[in-house]
Design an enzyme around this catalytic site. Structure first.
Site, PDB file in Angstrom:
ATOM      1  CB  ILE A  96      57.395  16.235 -19.062  1.00  0.00           C
ATOM      2  CG1 ILE A  96      56.983  15.761 -20.228  1.00  0.00           C
ATOM      3  CG2 ILE A  96      58.889  16.058 -18.709  1.00  0.00           C
ATOM      4  CD1 ILE A  96      56.792  14.278 -20.353  1.00  0.00           C
ATOM      5  CB  THR A  97      57.328  14.477 -13.249  1.00  0.00           C
ATOM      6  OG1 THR A  97      56.310  13.755 -13.192  1.00  0.00           O
ATOM      7  CG2 THR A  97      57.912  14.894 -11.864  1.00  0.00           C
ATOM      8  N   GLY A 129      62.462   2.980 -12.382  1.00  0.00           N
ATOM      9  CA  GLY A 129      61.433   4.038 -12.043  1.00  0.00           C
ATOM     10  C   GLY A 129      60.286   3.531 -11.217  1.00  0.00           C
ATOM     11  CD  GLU A 178      57.937   5.960 -12.869  1.00  0.00           C
ATOM     12  OE1 GLU A 178      58.651   4.850 -13.154  1.00  0.00           O
ATOM     13  OE2 GLU A 178      58.494   6.892 -12.585  1.00  0.00           O
ATOM     14  N   GLY A 179      53.241   3.473 -16.286  1.00  0.00           N
ATOM     15  CA  GLY A 179      52.410   2.378 -16.562  1.00  0.00           C
ATOM     16  C   GLY A 179      51.252   2.109 -15.542  1.00  0.00           C
ATOM     17  CB  THR A 180      47.429   2.467 -16.074  1.00  0.00           C
ATOM     18  OG1 THR A 180      47.542   1.501 -16.958  1.00  0.00           O
ATOM     19  CG2 THR A 180      47.732   4.041 -16.821  1.00  0.00           C
ATOM     20  CB  SER A 181      46.620  -0.732 -12.281  1.00  0.00           C
ATOM     21  OG  SER A 181      47.074   0.039 -11.010  1.00  0.00           O
ATOM     22  CG  LEU A 230      57.662   7.428 -23.188  1.00  0.00           C
ATOM     23  CD1 LEU A 230      58.761   6.858 -24.196  1.00  0.00           C
ATOM     24  CD2 LEU A 230      57.541   6.159 -22.241  1.00  0.00           C
ATOM     25  NE  ARG A 266      36.074  11.694  16.878  1.00  0.00           N
ATOM     26  CZ  ARG A 266      35.501  12.905  17.500  1.00  0.00           C
ATOM     27  NH1 ARG A 266      35.871  13.853  18.008  1.00  0.00           N
ATOM     28  NH2 ARG A 266      33.999  12.930  16.911  1.00  0.00           N
TER      29      ARG A 266
HETATM   30  C1  LIG Z   1      51.158  12.768 -12.013  1.00  0.00           C
HETATM   31  C2  LIG Z   1      51.815  12.214 -13.438  1.00  0.00           C
HETATM   32  C3  LIG Z   1      53.136  12.545 -13.738  1.00  0.00           C
HETATM   33  C4  LIG Z   1      53.631  11.978 -14.903  1.00  0.00           C
HETATM   34  N1  LIG Z   1      54.918  12.012 -15.325  1.00  0.00           N
HETATM   35  C5  LIG Z   1      55.428  11.861 -16.450  1.00  0.00           C
HETATM   36  C6  LIG Z   1      56.834  12.016 -16.825  1.00  0.00           C
HETATM   37  O1  LIG Z   1      57.755  12.405 -15.982  1.00  0.00           O
HETATM   38  N2  LIG Z   1      57.238  11.499 -17.962  1.00  0.00           N
HETATM   39  C7  LIG Z   1      56.409  10.945 -18.719  1.00  0.00           C
HETATM   40  O2  LIG Z   1      56.718  10.900 -19.986  1.00  0.00           O
HETATM   41  N3  LIG Z   1      54.917  10.865 -18.599  1.00  0.00           N
HETATM   42  C8  LIG Z   1      54.621  11.045 -17.292  1.00  0.00           C
HETATM   43  N4  LIG Z   1      53.161  11.087 -17.038  1.00  0.00           N
HETATM   44  C9  LIG Z   1      52.188  10.439 -18.073  1.00  0.00           C
HETATM   45  C10 LIG Z   1      51.957   8.809 -17.703  1.00  0.00           C
HETATM   46  O3  LIG Z   1      52.953   8.086 -17.899  1.00  0.00           O
HETATM   47  C11 LIG Z   1      50.607   8.491 -18.697  1.00  0.00           C
HETATM   48  O4  LIG Z   1      49.701   9.404 -18.175  1.00  0.00           O
HETATM   49  C12 LIG Z   1      50.268   7.097 -18.445  1.00  0.00           C
HETATM   50  O5  LIG Z   1      51.233   6.253 -19.103  1.00  0.00           O
HETATM   51  C13 LIG Z   1      48.889   6.836 -19.193  1.00  0.00           C
HETATM   52  O6  LIG Z   1      48.891   7.399 -20.439  1.00  0.00           O
HETATM   53  P1  LIG Z   1      47.672   8.228 -20.816  1.00  0.00           P
HETATM   54  O7  LIG Z   1      47.347   9.357 -19.784  1.00  0.00           O
HETATM   55  O8  LIG Z   1      47.869   8.827 -22.127  1.00  0.00           O
HETATM   56  O9  LIG Z   1      46.252   7.146 -20.755  1.00  0.00           O
HETATM   57  P2  LIG Z   1      45.960   6.163 -21.822  1.00  0.00           P
HETATM   58  O10 LIG Z   1      46.960   5.460 -22.293  1.00  0.00           O
HETATM   59  O11 LIG Z   1      45.258   7.001 -22.787  1.00  0.00           O
HETATM   60  O12 LIG Z   1      44.945   5.218 -21.087  1.00  0.00           O
HETATM   61  C14 LIG Z   1      43.507   5.436 -20.815  1.00  0.00           C
HETATM   62  C15 LIG Z   1      42.969   4.288 -20.006  1.00  0.00           C
HETATM   63  O13 LIG Z   1      43.050   3.006 -20.899  1.00  0.00           O
HETATM   64  C16 LIG Z   1      43.852   2.400 -20.349  1.00  0.00           C
HETATM   65  N5  LIG Z   1      44.572   1.370 -21.097  1.00  0.00           N
HETATM   66  C17 LIG Z   1      45.028   2.018 -22.333  1.00  0.00           C
HETATM   67  N6  LIG Z   1      45.692   0.762 -23.151  1.00  0.00           N
HETATM   68  C18 LIG Z   1      45.005  -0.344 -22.470  1.00  0.00           C
HETATM   69  C19 LIG Z   1      45.210  -1.700 -22.827  1.00  0.00           C
HETATM   70  N7  LIG Z   1      45.845  -2.249 -23.797  1.00  0.00           N
HETATM   71  N8  LIG Z   1      44.619  -2.459 -21.954  1.00  0.00           N
HETATM   72  C20 LIG Z   1      43.746  -2.031 -20.963  1.00  0.00           C
HETATM   73  N9  LIG Z   1      43.627  -0.639 -20.587  1.00  0.00           N
HETATM   74  C21 LIG Z   1      44.152   0.082 -21.408  1.00  0.00           C
HETATM   75  C22 LIG Z   1      44.678   2.810 -19.488  1.00  0.00           C
HETATM   76  O14 LIG Z   1      45.216   1.877 -18.475  1.00  0.00           O
HETATM   77  C23 LIG Z   1      43.913   3.891 -18.849  1.00  0.00           C
HETATM   78  O15 LIG Z   1      43.204   3.431 -17.742  1.00  0.00           O
HETATM   79  C24 LIG Z   1      52.629  11.398 -15.609  1.00  0.00           C
HETATM   80  C25 LIG Z   1      51.091  11.317 -15.403  1.00  0.00           C
HETATM   81  C26 LIG Z   1      50.994  11.747 -14.316  1.00  0.00           C
HETATM   82  C27 LIG Z   1      49.498  11.530 -13.857  1.00  0.00           C
END
Ligand SMILES: Cc1cc2nc3c(=O)[nH]c(=O)nc-3n(C[C@H](O)[C@H](O)[C@H](O)COP(=O)(O)OP(=O)(O)OC[C@H]3O[C@@H](n4cnc5c(N)ncnc54)[C@H](O)[C@@H]3O)c2cc1C
Length: 382
Positions: A157-158, A243, A364-367, A125, A269
């Site tokens: 992509i994991t 997921g 899978e969606g940040t906090s 994705l 400890r």
């Molecule tokens: C270890 C790992 C494994 C992964 N595996 C997969 C996988 O298998 N397949 C896949 O498709 N992806 C995968 N990902 C990608 C992951 O899903 C994305 O990194 C994640 O969705 C965040 O997208 P981004 O990194 O582009 O950050 P961004 O979307 O650029 O976000 C950057 C920051 O801005 C914040 N932010 C963005 N929009 C908003 C908003 N509207 N309001 C407030 N804050 C916001 C975010 O929370 C974050 O803190 C993986 C990532 C990691 C680190």
């Protein structure tokens, strides 16, 4: 309300616990150091019925309920976030997605092979310009008479370099945002599907495989479409519901591992002539950890139980993922502190857990995104 696990759920937990403690945990540190995924565990997880846990036996699955599957994720999370992460993608994002959206032919073709580990799945994705805002993805699909042709780039992509099957999301027309997206089942041997390791060294999940994937005139047959044309965003989000439960349960396991390690360490400890566990400040930290882990665990089980009842669980799963990953991050941080200098070295697993948990707060969606989902259920979309 009955909080007891059924005998079947207890049996699955025991099977997962034995596997996690005897086969995963002992090699987790080495896999993390080498940066290599322990591939031999995939077939073992197939034998144990984990790879397609909730899929029906007629498609090769174990037919387990979601509470049982959450227990599997929790036990694996206790041992190693990379192995648990493999499963959340392979089973949660790929197998269950095919079960939910696949045609009978697609299910028969792929699910039995995903269930044994003969095939590994990945979920494509994220792109360089589309992370949290997945509807803005730019990978294009062109429809021809007898094929769909994909062009674009996916990152992070994991399982991407070890997968045999990829679910790829692409747009027919970026201006239509989420309504323009379709999902495709792409065999990774298809010409035009190129992959390589992500650049840089990851903070955590160092044993996981993370790929950058380039699709160049990647031509797939018409029957590779998963769901209907334009339904891809719904497919993607429903897969994430599965997921995320795996991520939340994995966070509970990771937090429990930190708590267990801290109880062991602080009761052995000695400083100032006493066990450090005899100091009230240490006891308060352990008590707070235990309370947080229990609260997270029951949020996860509630979401899993609701899934078993066929109830909508998007909000509950997001609450579980948000809470469990946030508390696990706090617990892991305290665990390093409680281990003193030893916690700062990979001689002790809390160091790895502290690095790994950050990933669970992001993928899978940040906090932030989980908070947006939860708030939307409370106040609607502006
Ligand atoms: C270890 C790992 C494994 C992964 N595996 C997969 C996988 O298998 N397949 C896949 O498709 N992806 C995968 N990902 C990608 C992951 O899903 C994305 O990194 C994640 O969705 C965040 O997208 P981004 O990194 O582009 O950050 P961004 O979307 O650029 O976000 C950057 C920051 O801005 C914040 N932010 C963005 N929009 C908003 C908003 N509207 N309001 C407030 N804050 C916001 C975010 O929370 C974050 O803190 C993986 C990532 C990691 C680190």
């Amino acid at each position: 309300m009955d909080f007891r696990l059924t005998p079947e759920q207890e049996a699955v937990r025991q099977r997962a616990r034995d596997f996690a403690r005897h086969e995963v945990a002992p090699i987790a540190r080495e896999a993390d150091e080498k940066g290599e995924f322990p591939l031999h565990l995939v077939r073992r997880m197939g034998e144990l019925g984990f790879l397609c846990g909730p899929v029906a036996p007629e498609y090769g699955g174990a037919g387990m309920d979601y509470v049982s599957f959450a227990l599997v994720y929790e036990e694996l999370g206790w041992a190693d976030a990379s192995v648990r992460g493999f499963l959340a993608v392979h089973a949660g994002l790929v197998s269950l997605c095919i079960r939910d959206w696949g045609t009978e032919e697609q299910k028969r073709k792929y699910l039995p092979r995903l269930a044994t580990g003969e095939m590994i799945g990945c979920y494509c994705l994220t792109e360089p310009n589309a992370g949290s805002d997945a509807a803005s993805l730019e990978t294009r699909v062109r429809e021809e008479e007898d094929a769909y042709v994909l062009n674009g780039e996916k990152i992070w992509i994991t399982n991407g370099n070890i997968a045999d099957l990829a679910i790829v999301f692409a747009t027919h027309d970026p201006s239509r945002r989420h309504r323009g997206i379709s999902a495709f089942l792409v065999e990774t041997s298809t010409p035009g599907f190129r992959r390589e390791k992500m650049p840089g060294k990851e903070l955590g999940h160092r044993a996981s495989d993370h790929a950058r994937i380039v699709l160049e005139e990647c031509r797939v047959p018409k029957d590779a479409l998963l769901g209907q044309p334009g339904e891809g965003f719904k497919v993607a989000m429903s897969a994430l519901d599965h997921g995320r439960l795996g991520v939340a349960a994995g966070a509970v396991g990771l937090a429990q591992a930190c708590l267990d390690a801290c109880v062991d360490f602080t009761t052995t400890r000695r400083q100032f002539g006493r066990r450090i566990a005899d100091f009230q400040m240490i006891q308060a930290t352990l008590a707070d950890m235990a309370a947080a882990v229990e609260a997270a665990r029951w949020l996860v089980y509630r979401a899993a139980w609701m899934k078993d009842q066929g109830l909508p669980t998007t909000k509950e799963t997001s609450i579980a993922k948000l809470f469990a990953t946030e508390i696990a991050a706090k617990v892991a941080s305290e665990a390093v502190l409680l281990h003193g200098g030893r916690g700062y070295s990979n001689e002790y697993p809390v160091e790895r857990h502290y690095r790994d948990i950050k990933g669970l707060q992001i993928y899978e969606g940040t906090s932030h995104i989980q908070r947006i989902i939860i708030a939307r259920h409370l106040v609607g979309k502006g």
